[in-house]
Scaffold this active site. Structure first.
Site, PDB file in Angstrom:
ATOM      1  N   ASP A  53     -19.152  77.106 138.503  1.00 19.51           N
ATOM      2  CA  ASP A  53     -18.040  76.164 138.585  1.00 19.51           C
ATOM      3  C   ASP A  53     -18.522  74.799 139.060  1.00 19.51           C
ATOM      4  OD1 ASP A  53     -16.782  78.557 138.114  1.00 19.51           O
ATOM      5  OD2 ASP A  53     -15.087  78.122 139.407  1.00 19.51           O
ATOM      6  N   GLU A  96     -10.747  73.858 136.861  1.00 16.39           N
ATOM      7  CA  GLU A  96     -10.538  73.342 138.211  1.00 16.39           C
ATOM      8  C   GLU A  96     -10.639  71.820 138.208  1.00 16.39           C
ATOM      9  OE1 GLU A  96     -12.193  77.064 140.887  1.00 16.39           O
ATOM     10  OE2 GLU A  96     -13.384  75.235 140.734  1.00 16.39           O
ATOM     11  N   CYS A 145     -26.014  79.740 143.427  1.00 14.46           N
ATOM     12  CA  CYS A 145     -25.099  80.759 143.962  1.00 14.46           C
ATOM     13  C   CYS A 145     -25.579  82.182 143.721  1.00 14.46           C
ATOM     14  CB  CYS A 145     -23.707  80.572 143.352  1.00 14.46           C
ATOM     15  SG  CYS A 145     -23.160  78.860 143.288  1.00 14.46           S
ATOM     16  N   CYS A 202     -21.562  78.273 147.463  1.00 17.56           N
ATOM     17  CA  CYS A 202     -21.085  77.083 148.180  1.00 17.56           C
ATOM     18  C   CYS A 202     -20.621  77.430 149.585  1.00 17.56           C
ATOM     19  CB  CYS A 202     -19.958  76.419 147.394  1.00 17.56           C
ATOM     20  SG  CYS A 202     -20.474  75.846 145.758  1.00 17.56           S
ATOM     21  N   SER A 252     -10.504  73.801 142.898  1.00 12.22           N
ATOM     22  CA  SER A 252     -11.604  74.432 143.608  1.00 12.22           C
ATOM     23  C   SER A 252     -11.154  74.808 145.010  1.00 12.22           C
ATOM     24  CB  SER A 252     -12.786  73.462 143.693  1.00 12.22           C
ATOM     25  OG  SER A 252     -13.714  73.894 144.652  1.00 12.22           O
ATOM     26  N   CYS A 298     -21.236  83.519 142.554  1.00 11.24           N
ATOM     27  CA  CYS A 298     -20.280  82.461 142.241  1.00 11.24           C
ATOM     28  C   CYS A 298     -18.927  83.040 141.838  1.00 11.24           C
ATOM     29  CB  CYS A 298     -20.830  81.545 141.158  1.00 11.24           C
ATOM     30  SG  CYS A 298     -19.877  80.024 140.920  1.00 11.24           S
ATOM     31  N   ASP A 299     -17.951  82.169 141.857  1.00 10.23           N
ATOM     32  CA  ASP A 299     -16.536  82.507 141.956  1.00 10.23           C
ATOM     33  C   ASP A 299     -16.046  83.670 141.094  1.00 10.23           C
ATOM     34  OD1 ASP A 299     -16.860  80.225 143.381  1.00 10.23           O
ATOM     35  OD2 ASP A 299     -15.268  79.099 142.424  1.00 10.23           O
ATOM     36  N   LYS A 300     -16.247  83.613 139.779  1.00 11.09           N
ATOM     37  CA  LYS A 300     -15.607  84.583 138.893  1.00 11.09           C
ATOM     38  C   LYS A 300     -16.328  85.913 138.860  1.00 11.09           C
ATOM     39  CE  LYS A 300     -13.029  81.182 138.358  1.00 11.09           C
ATOM     40  NZ  LYS A 300     -13.895  80.340 139.229  1.00 11.09           N
TER      41      LYS A 300
END
Length: 578
Positions: free
Chosen positions: A87, A454, A55, A200, A480, A128-130
């Protein structure tokens, strides 16, 4: 370039100007900076590059392109690092507890470097997410000129003639356990699902938040949609670097352009794209840092009026790169603007209004003829948005459920109660979950986890076993962005603080009523009272970052933000902003 801020007024002048700053200049010259470099605005590049995932893998080289743009515009770039947790890699393990905690560490670390080195502005490279909400929280807390640049989506993999992403692997695990595919099939899919750098590929959390920050105005519109490995990405990065210098010289801080309408625009984009439920948690946290009033029920209000238009996975058919080819985030924004579902006059970090930015982007990248990734408002995938907020006896403060991609709106069934994700996953893997069940996973909230893991491993396995349309799940943890089905997360208050979910027992009849916006259990008041008296809180984590986090974190219904001991009732942002 016109300037709204005199060079003498820039924060960095206190770091490098004057006889008394000679030692600081000597140190900086040892790092390779010249007097000319130090005479320019100092722009930090907060890089979340890391080798633990695809990511953020492309961000190391992307930083060089941002630096090029900063130098071309008359600034001096100073790159520094912060962290990232994958994640997708950590999912289903104890390591996943670190993910949400990392959001706060990312925000704090960016704040500390910018404050410690008196930087004039910052470009945060995120993936990535955070990393996305963490960086946005830092910019709002600091109220510093700058912006975010999303590294971009991964390209889809190809498996037996079709596009695939990592969600296909998670669901294939359940299919293999159910005997629907072989282990060799699973390995073959695993080998091709993630073909290179990038986050992703569906409208999972990373791409959802990348869209949200563009519509919020804290990232330039269309900057994130260019995929990580697209040859156009370096040019986008250089342009962001040039714009960052303009933001500094114009004094364009988040407080000068973010308002309630900005957050309403971001939420509308999430709802119209069938985006991740994690956006609720993160936009609440960003709003807290920006000192903008935002409540969990605002998401439901906006969802009720916003149609689901973007046919993106996991609820739809297409991946993030398909949206970019169709016309990008600007295409979705234009359709929402034409229906008065966005506030076009909301300002952005570039100085443009969102409406003007969308019009300019549409002229540069017009809608592709024949595209069906983004529907018209008159022919939506659904007349309302992809996320719903529930209340009721099991979630007095609220819970979050994604409805994009399925028509399941009402379910009553017996609770199957588990006190951690691992126990639930073991039951699913052993085929002990049956159609009609309501799987309950508790003590996985922000405090109880700690870290609010998650549950993609569990939900993916249920879908892979063919139970995605017959088994509901509720948790005080998270899901997720790749999750789909009747899966209710963020249940608040969480079990660890004695929320109603802590009192559930196997066999209790739980009702999830999406249209009624409620989640309840069929128990008498006396039974509730008896169970309440018998309940005892779980033992606390005794040391380390998880212990500090568990003692400070608040409810997921308020964004799982950290409190400031002894600071009264005001939000952390009010205490932190200098």
């Amino acid at each position: 370039m016109t300037s709204g801020t005199r060079s003498a007024d820039l924060p960095s002048r206190g770091l490098v100007v004057g006889r008394e700053r000679a030692a600081a200049r000597a140190m900086l010259k040892g790092a390779g900076y010249s007097d000319e470099d130090l005479g320019r605005p100092l722009i930090g590049i907060a890089n979340t590059w890391i080798e633990t995932m695809p990511c953020n893998l492309g961000l190391r080289s992307l930083a060089e392109d941002v630096k090029r743009g900063i130098r071309e515009a008359g600034g001096t770039p100073m790159e520094f690092n912060t962290i990232a947790i994958s994640d997708g890699v950590a999912m289903g393990t104890q390591g996943m507890k670190a993910s949400l905690v990392s959001r706060e560490v990312i925000a704090d670390s960016i704040e500390l470097v910018c404050r410690g080195h008196l930087l004039d502005g910052v470009v945060a490279l995120v993936g990535c997410d955070k990393t996305i909400p963490g960086a946005a929280m830092a910019l709002c807390r600091l109220d510093l000129p700058g912006c975010l640049l999303y590294g971009g989506s991964i390209q889809p993999g190809r498996f037996r003639g079709r596009d695939v992403t990592v969600i296909d692997v998670f669901e294939a695990i359940g299919a293999a356990e159910a005997g629907r595919i072989t282990d060799d099939d699973l390995r073959a899919l695993e080998d091709v699902a993630c073909p290179g750098a990038g986050a992703c590929g569906g409208q999972f959390t990373a791409n959802t938040m990348a869209m949200a920050i563009e519509l919020l105005g804290i990232a330039p519109l269309q900057s994130g949609g260019v995929a990580a490995t697209d040859p156009a990405k370096p040019g986008v990065a250089a342009e962001v670097g040039r714009r960052a210098v303009d933001m500094v010289l114009a004094g364009r801080r988040p407080s000068t352009y973010l308002g309630p309408e900005s957050f309403a625009n971001a939420i509308a984009g999430v709802m119209a794209s069938g985006g991740s439920t994690n956006a609720v948690l993160h936009l609440l946290a960003i709003a807290n840092e920006a000192q903008i009033p935002l409540q969990i029920d605002d998401f439901d209000r906006i969802s009720r009026r916003t149609p689901w238009l973007a046919d993106l996975r996991p609820g739809g058919r297409y991946n993030a790169v398909d949206l970019t080819r169709a016309g990008g985030v600007a295409l979705l924004a234009r359709k929402l603007l034409e229906a008065d579902l966005l506030v076009g006059q909301a300002l952005t970090c570039t100085g443009q209004t969102l409406g003007d930015a969308a019009a300019q982007a549409a002229a540069a990248s017009p809608e592709r003829d024949g595209q069906d990734v983004v529907r018209s408002v008159g022919e939506p995938l659904s007349p309302t948005g992809g996320t719903v907020i529930l209340h009721g006896s099991l979630a007095p403060e609220g819970a979050v459920v994604k409805v994009a991609g399925h028509e399941w709106r009402l379910h009553t069934g017996p609770a199957r109660v588990f006190d951690c994700e691992e126990d639930a996953m073991a039951a699913v893997s052993a085929r002990r979950i049956t159609p009609g069940d309501v799987v309950v996973i508790r003590y996985e909230g922000p405090r109880g986890g700690p870290g609010m893991r998650e549950m993609l491993g569990v939900t993916g396995a249920l879908v892979g076993q063919g139970l995605g349309d017959s088994v509901a799940l509720l948790t005080d943890g998270r899901f997720s962005g790749a999750t789909h089905g009747l899966m209710v997360g963020h249940t608040a208050p969480e079990a660890a603080v004695g929320g109603p979910i802590a009192l559930l027992r196997d066999g209790d009849q739980v009702t999830i009523d999406v249209e009624g916006r409620s989640m309840s259990v069929d128990l008498s008041d006396q039974e509730w009272a008896d169970r309440r008296r018998a309940w005892t809180p779980p033992p606390a984590v005794e040391r380390g970052v998880f212990s500090r986090y568990a003692h400070l974190v608040g409810s997921s219904a308020q964004g799982a933000v950290l409190s400031v001991p002894g600071a009264g009732d005001g939000p952390p942002a009010a205490q932190a902003r200098g």
